[in-house]
Write a protein that holds these residues in place. Structure first.
Motif, PDB file in Angstrom:
ATOM      1  N   ASN A  32     -17.871 -13.455 -10.705  1.00  0.00           N
ATOM      2  CA  ASN A  32     -18.662 -14.252  -9.762  1.00  0.00           C
ATOM      3  C   ASN A  32     -19.966 -13.519  -9.476  1.00  0.00           C
ATOM      4  O   ASN A  32     -20.232 -12.455 -10.036  1.00  0.00           O
ATOM      5  CB  ASN A  32     -17.863 -14.543  -8.484  1.00  0.00           C
ATOM      6  N   GLU A  33     -20.766 -14.066  -8.591  1.00  0.00           N
ATOM      7  CA  GLU A  33     -22.075 -13.479  -8.300  1.00  0.00           C
ATOM      8  C   GLU A  33     -21.947 -12.051  -7.744  1.00  0.00           C
ATOM      9  O   GLU A  33     -22.721 -11.172  -8.097  1.00  0.00           O
ATOM     10  CB  GLU A  33     -22.814 -14.375  -7.305  1.00  0.00           C
ATOM     11  N   ASP A  34     -21.004 -11.831  -6.864  1.00  0.00           N
ATOM     12  CA  ASP A  34     -20.832 -10.498  -6.267  1.00  0.00           C
ATOM     13  C   ASP A  34     -20.158  -9.516  -7.221  1.00  0.00           C
ATOM     14  O   ASP A  34     -20.417  -8.314  -7.157  1.00  0.00           O
ATOM     15  CB  ASP A  34     -20.004 -10.590  -4.982  1.00  0.00           C
ATOM     16  N   TYR A  35     -19.252 -10.004  -8.050  1.00  0.00           N
ATOM     17  CA  TYR A  35     -18.515  -9.159  -8.997  1.00  0.00           C
ATOM     18  C   TYR A  35     -18.638  -9.771 -10.392  1.00  0.00           C
ATOM     19  O   TYR A  35     -17.773 -10.537 -10.818  1.00  0.00           O
ATOM     20  CB  TYR A  35     -17.037  -9.048  -8.595  1.00  0.00           C
ATOM     21  N   PRO A  36     -19.719  -9.435 -11.112  1.00  0.00           N
ATOM     22  CA  PRO A  36     -19.952 -10.086 -12.413  1.00  0.00           C
ATOM     23  C   PRO A  36     -18.855  -9.828 -13.446  1.00  0.00           C
ATOM     24  O   PRO A  36     -18.732 -10.585 -14.403  1.00  0.00           O
ATOM     25  CB  PRO A  36     -21.293  -9.499 -12.880  1.00  0.00           C
ATOM     26  N   HIS A  37     -18.053  -8.774 -13.252  1.00  0.00           N
ATOM     27  CA  HIS A  37     -16.951  -8.493 -14.180  1.00  0.00           C
ATOM     28  C   HIS A  37     -15.599  -8.897 -13.590  1.00  0.00           C
ATOM     29  O   HIS A  37     -14.558  -8.579 -14.150  1.00  0.00           O
ATOM     30  CB  HIS A  37     -16.932  -7.004 -14.549  1.00  0.00           C
ATOM     31  N   GLY A  38     -15.616  -9.583 -12.459  1.00  0.00           N
ATOM     32  CA  GLY A  38     -14.382  -9.942 -11.783  1.00  0.00           C
ATOM     33  C   GLY A  38     -13.913  -8.818 -10.884  1.00  0.00           C
ATOM     34  O   GLY A  38     -14.586  -7.793 -10.716  1.00  0.00           O
ATOM     35  N   PHE A  39     -12.756  -9.010 -10.304  1.00  0.00           N
ATOM     36  CA  PHE A  39     -12.231  -8.057  -9.330  1.00  0.00           C
ATOM     37  C   PHE A  39     -10.712  -8.176  -9.333  1.00  0.00           C
ATOM     38  O   PHE A  39     -10.172  -9.272  -9.402  1.00  0.00           O
ATOM     39  CB  PHE A  39     -12.789  -8.391  -7.943  1.00  0.00           C
ATOM     40  N   ALA A  40     -10.030  -7.042  -9.267  1.00  0.00           N
ATOM     41  CA  ALA A  40      -8.564  -7.033  -9.202  1.00  0.00           C
ATOM     42  C   ALA A  40      -8.141  -6.507  -7.831  1.00  0.00           C
ATOM     43  O   ALA A  40      -8.477  -5.377  -7.468  1.00  0.00           O
ATOM     44  CB  ALA A  40      -7.990  -6.164 -10.311  1.00  0.00           C
ATOM     45  N   MET A  41      -7.430  -7.332  -7.072  1.00  0.00           N
ATOM     46  CA  MET A  41      -7.005  -6.965  -5.720  1.00  0.00           C
ATOM     47  C   MET A  41      -5.489  -6.740  -5.694  1.00  0.00           C
ATOM     48  O   MET A  41      -4.708  -7.652  -5.990  1.00  0.00           O
ATOM     49  CB  MET A  41      -7.369  -8.075  -4.726  1.00  0.00           C
ATOM     50  N   ASN A  42      -5.086  -5.511  -5.363  1.00  0.00           N
ATOM     51  CA  ASN A  42      -3.661  -5.206  -5.249  1.00  0.00           C
ATOM     52  C   ASN A  42      -3.068  -5.971  -4.071  1.00  0.00           C
ATOM     53  O   ASN A  42      -3.625  -5.957  -2.969  1.00  0.00           O
ATOM     54  CB  ASN A  42      -3.443  -3.705  -5.035  1.00  0.00           C
ATOM     55  N   LEU A  43      -1.919  -6.615  -4.304  1.00  0.00           N
ATOM     56  CA  LEU A  43      -1.239  -7.352  -3.243  1.00  0.00           C
ATOM     57  C   LEU A  43      -0.051  -6.580  -2.688  1.00  0.00           C
ATOM     58  O   LEU A  43       0.177  -6.562  -1.486  1.00  0.00           O
ATOM     59  CB  LEU A  43      -0.774  -8.713  -3.770  1.00  0.00           C
ATOM     60  N   THR A  44       0.730  -5.980  -3.560  1.00  0.00           N
ATOM     61  CA  THR A  44       1.879  -5.178  -3.133  1.00  0.00           C
ATOM     62  C   THR A  44       2.309  -4.299  -4.293  1.00  0.00           C
ATOM     63  O   THR A  44       1.965  -4.577  -5.443  1.00  0.00           O
ATOM     64  CB  THR A  44       3.050  -6.054  -2.636  1.00  0.00           C
ATOM     65  N   GLU A  45       3.028  -3.229  -3.969  1.00  0.00           N
ATOM     66  CA  GLU A  45       3.482  -2.316  -5.008  1.00  0.00           C
ATOM     67  C   GLU A  45       4.759  -1.624  -4.554  1.00  0.00           C
ATOM     68  O   GLU A  45       5.019  -1.481  -3.368  1.00  0.00           O
ATOM     69  CB  GLU A  45       2.404  -1.295  -5.352  1.00  0.00           C
ATOM     70  N   GLY A  46       5.562  -1.210  -5.531  1.00  0.00           N
ATOM     71  CA  GLY A  46       6.814  -0.516  -5.239  1.00  0.00           C
ATOM     72  C   GLY A  46       7.134   0.479  -6.338  1.00  0.00           C
ATOM     73  O   GLY A  46       6.516   0.482  -7.398  1.00  0.00           O
ATOM     74  N   ILE A  47       8.118   1.330  -6.056  1.00  0.00           N
ATOM     75  CA  ILE A  47       8.493   2.390  -6.993  1.00  0.00           C
ATOM     76  C   ILE A  47      10.001   2.580  -6.956  1.00  0.00           C
ATOM     77  O   ILE A  47      10.649   2.337  -5.926  1.00  0.00           O
ATOM     78  CB  ILE A  47       7.768   3.712  -6.638  1.00  0.00           C
ATOM     79  N   PHE A  48      10.553   3.019  -8.089  1.00  0.00           N
ATOM     80  CA  PHE A  48      11.971   3.380  -8.151  1.00  0.00           C
ATOM     81  C   PHE A  48      12.102   4.681  -8.923  1.00  0.00           C
ATOM     82  O   PHE A  48      11.636   4.789 -10.058  1.00  0.00           O
ATOM     83  CB  PHE A  48      12.802   2.288  -8.835  1.00  0.00           C
ATOM     84  N   ARG A  49      12.719   5.676  -8.304  1.00  0.00           N
ATOM     85  CA  ARG A  49      12.995   6.971  -8.943  1.00  0.00           C
ATOM     86  C   ARG A  49      14.361   6.851  -9.607  1.00  0.00           C
ATOM     87  O   ARG A  49      15.380   6.654  -8.958  1.00  0.00           O
ATOM     88  CB  ARG A  49      12.968   8.076  -7.891  1.00  0.00           C
ATOM     89  N   CYS A  50      14.384   6.961 -10.926  1.00  0.00           N
ATOM     90  CA  CYS A  50      15.553   6.587 -11.718  1.00  0.00           C
ATOM     91  C   CYS A  50      16.776   7.481 -11.545  1.00  0.00           C
ATOM     92  O   CYS A  50      17.890   7.046 -11.847  1.00  0.00           O
ATOM     93  CB  CYS A  50      15.177   6.475 -13.191  1.00  0.00           C
ATOM     94  N   ARG A  51      16.620   8.699 -11.057  1.00  0.00           N
ATOM     95  CA  ARG A  51      17.818   9.523 -10.845  1.00  0.00           C
ATOM     96  C   ARG A  51      18.715   8.935  -9.752  1.00  0.00           C
ATOM     97  O   ARG A  51      19.850   9.344  -9.584  1.00  0.00           O
ATOM     98  CB  ARG A  51      17.450  10.974 -10.552  1.00  0.00           C
ATOM     99  N   PHE A  52      18.211   7.934  -9.027  1.00  0.00           N
ATOM    100  CA  PHE A  52      19.008   7.253  -7.999  1.00  0.00           C
ATOM    101  C   PHE A  52      19.527   5.894  -8.504  1.00  0.00           C
ATOM    102  O   PHE A  52      19.801   5.008  -7.710  1.00  0.00           O
ATOM    103  CB  PHE A  52      18.173   7.077  -6.730  1.00  0.00           C
TER     104      PHE A  52
END
Length: 139
Positions: A32-52
């Motif tokens: 768009n005009e403000d972001y000519p290459h687009g923009f990626a907005m994080n919505l949510t994230e999570g992690i899992f440690r596999c030894r558990f």
């Protein structure tokens, strides 16, 4: 519209006795005009440690090459995707600096100085239906 919990249910394997898998849900905005290459907005994230993978009370190493089913919960989110936007799911083995780095050795990070490179795989076939579960709202 996506609204509610986000969970990645993955069938994974690793060459290391411990590793992390992360999930990130992203709203990809078009150029768009403000972001000519687009923009990626994080919505949510999570992690899992596999030894558990069996229990949070009793960590247990992974067997190299064995396939495990894991679930990565992410905090609830709500987002209406406008026309032209795309939903992206990032699966990774690290999300530093958001989450601590895993040494991949199976030893607690506070006492480990050694690090191991892990070769990680997400399996996606009829016997291993890896998926990201989202709640959607009409309209």
């Amino acid at each position: 519209m996506v609204a509610g919990p986000v969970t990645a249910r993955l069938f994974i394997s690793s060459s290391a006795p411990d590793t992390d898998f992360t999930v990130k849900l992203v709203d990809v905005h078009p150029p768009n005009e403000d972001y000519p290459h687009g923009f990626a907005m994080n919505l949510t994230e999570g992690i899992f440690r596999c030894r558990f993978h069996k229990s949070f009370e009793r960590p247990e190493p992974l067997e190299p090459g064995e396939i495990y089913e894991i679930e990565i919960p992410a905090p609830d989110t709500a987002n209406r995707f406008e026309a032209g936007h795309r939903l992206r799911v990032d699966i990774s083995s690290s999300d530093f600096p958001r989450f601590d780095v895993n040494s991949n050795t199976g030893v607690p990070e506070a006492v480990s100085r050694r690090k191991v490179v892990a070769t990680n795989r997400v399996h996606m076939d009829a016997d291993h239906p890896s998926a990201v579960l989202l709640w959607t709202q009409p309209g």
